[in-house]
Scaffold this motif. Structure first.
Motif, PDB file in Angstrom:
ATOM      1  N   VAL A   1     -35.703  10.551   2.199  1.00  0.00           N
ATOM      2  CA  VAL A   1     -34.734   9.705   1.484  1.00  0.00           C
ATOM      3  C   VAL A   1     -35.161   9.559   0.027  1.00  0.00           C
TER       4      VAL A   1
ATOM      5  N   VAL B   1     -30.689   4.729   1.198  1.00  0.00           N
ATOM      6  CA  VAL B   1     -30.693   3.664   2.203  1.00  0.00           C
ATOM      7  C   VAL B   1     -30.510   2.336   1.486  1.00  0.00           C
TER       8      VAL B   1
ATOM      9  N   LEU C   1     -31.579   8.005   9.919  1.00  0.00           N
ATOM     10  CA  LEU C   1     -31.921   8.395   8.553  1.00  0.00           C
ATOM     11  C   LEU C   1     -31.896   9.909   8.325  1.00  0.00           C
TER      12      LEU C   1
ATOM     13  N   GLU D   1     -38.126   6.390   5.873  1.00  0.00           N
ATOM     14  CA  GLU D   1     -37.460   7.024   4.734  1.00  0.00           C
ATOM     15  C   GLU D   1     -38.303   8.153   4.165  1.00  0.00           C
TER      16      GLU D   1
ATOM     17  N   LYS E   1     -24.799  11.092   2.219  1.00  0.00           N
ATOM     18  CA  LYS E   1     -24.999  10.226   3.373  1.00  0.00           C
ATOM     19  C   LYS E   1     -25.799   9.008   2.943  1.00  0.00           C
ATOM     20  N   ILE E   2     -25.250   7.818   3.250  1.00  0.00           N
ATOM     21  CA  ILE E   2     -25.879   6.557   2.897  1.00  0.00           C
ATOM     22  C   ILE E   2     -25.991   5.713   4.154  1.00  0.00           C
ATOM     23  N   VAL E   3     -27.190   5.257   4.453  1.00  0.00           N
ATOM     24  CA  VAL E   3     -27.419   4.402   5.609  1.00  0.00           C
ATOM     25  C   VAL E   3     -27.549   2.958   5.139  1.00  0.00           C
TER      26      VAL E   3
ATOM     27  N   ALA F   1     -30.112  11.535   5.262  1.00  0.00           N
ATOM     28  CA  ALA F   1     -29.657  10.495   4.329  1.00  0.00           C
ATOM     29  C   ALA F   1     -30.281  10.684   2.955  1.00  0.00           C
TER      30      ALA F   1
END
Length: 252
Positions: free
Chosen positions: A88, A54, A48, A83, A2-4, A51
């Motif tokens: 993250v 980011v 987030l 984050e 998962k990438i925001v 994730a």
């Protein structure tokens, strides 16, 4: 993974999102329009959650110098804090080549602050400094126009196509953080005045470009070291000629 993408609905964000989705990643394109606001913190925690990386492509809504400084300091601080809370593991920030060499530019000091917050924030990071995008050459010409004449600096310029920028950003997002800064630029370096003259010719614009060493680029004088990488850099593939051809095909 998962990438925001913060600022994920803008020029670079939409291209990065398409590349990452094409690789099978779960991508969230976050922006105030989608209910995620890094200035207020609205929607950050939810976006987030889960994730791994980011990508920060956020831009100040105002180009007034004090507003730019405030935006990048607050936005980046809020984002880094969120984050850390979400676990993250990689923060990728897109910045600009030469920001410390043009203090009179009203926008660049804000990017200096952004980079500082990222480096001190405690989340593993990769900072990508890019030269100006080819897509903005029209705006640069407009900002330097008086009547039918564009007064442009003969200082070195090395613009890069947004497609190439997106490729480098997407590559960084799925790679391990390096806790360093890399620089990216276009494959050609020549005077800014030459690039703008080529742009006007390619777009059938009747304005004339005059090479003027006293012309300012958004407040700053430009020499051969101001806006181009001074050390190793990753170079894009699209030349100005190829970019014009691609642009015209897209518009047709």
């Amino acid at each position: 993974m998962k990438i925001v993408i913060i600022g994920g609905t803008g020029l670079i964000g939409t291209k990065v999102a398409a590349l990452l989705r094409g690789q099978g990643h779960d991508v969230v394109q976050a922006s105030p329009a989608t209910g995620v606001n890094t200035l207020t913190g609205e929607g950050l925690s939810a976006a987030l959650a889960g994730a791994e990386a980011v990508v920060d492509l956020a831009n100040s809504p105002s180009f007034e110098p004090a507003a730019v400084l405030s935006f990048f300091e607050q936005s980046t601080s809020n984002l880094i804090a969120a984050e850390k809370a979400a676990g993250v593991r990689h923060h990728v920030a897109l910045s600009i080549v030469g920001i410390e060499r043009s203090p009179e530019n009203g926008y660049f000091p804000g990017k200096v602050i952004q980079e500082s917050v990222v480096k001190k924030g405690g989340v593993p990071y990769t900072i990508i400094r890019s030269t100006q995008f080819m897509e903005f050459m029209g705006g640069i010409a407009d900002s330097a126009t008086a009547g039918q004449t564009v007064h442009a600096s003969p200082g070195a310029f090395q613009p890069i196509a947004a497609d190439d920028v997106a490729g480098f950003v997407a590559e960084a997002a799925v790679s391990a953080p390096i806790n360093q800064t890399i620089e990216i630029a276009g494959p050609e370096k020549k005077p800014m005045s030459d690039f703008l003259a080529g742009y006007l010719a390619a777009t059938h614009d009747a304005r004339t470009v005059v090479a003027d060493k006293n012309a300012r680029y958004f407040g700053s004088l430009v020499d051969d070291q101001s806006l181009v990488p001074l050390g190793p850099a990753k170079l894009g593939k699209l030349t100005a000629k190829a970019w014009f051809m691609q642009r015209n095909q897209t518009a047709a």
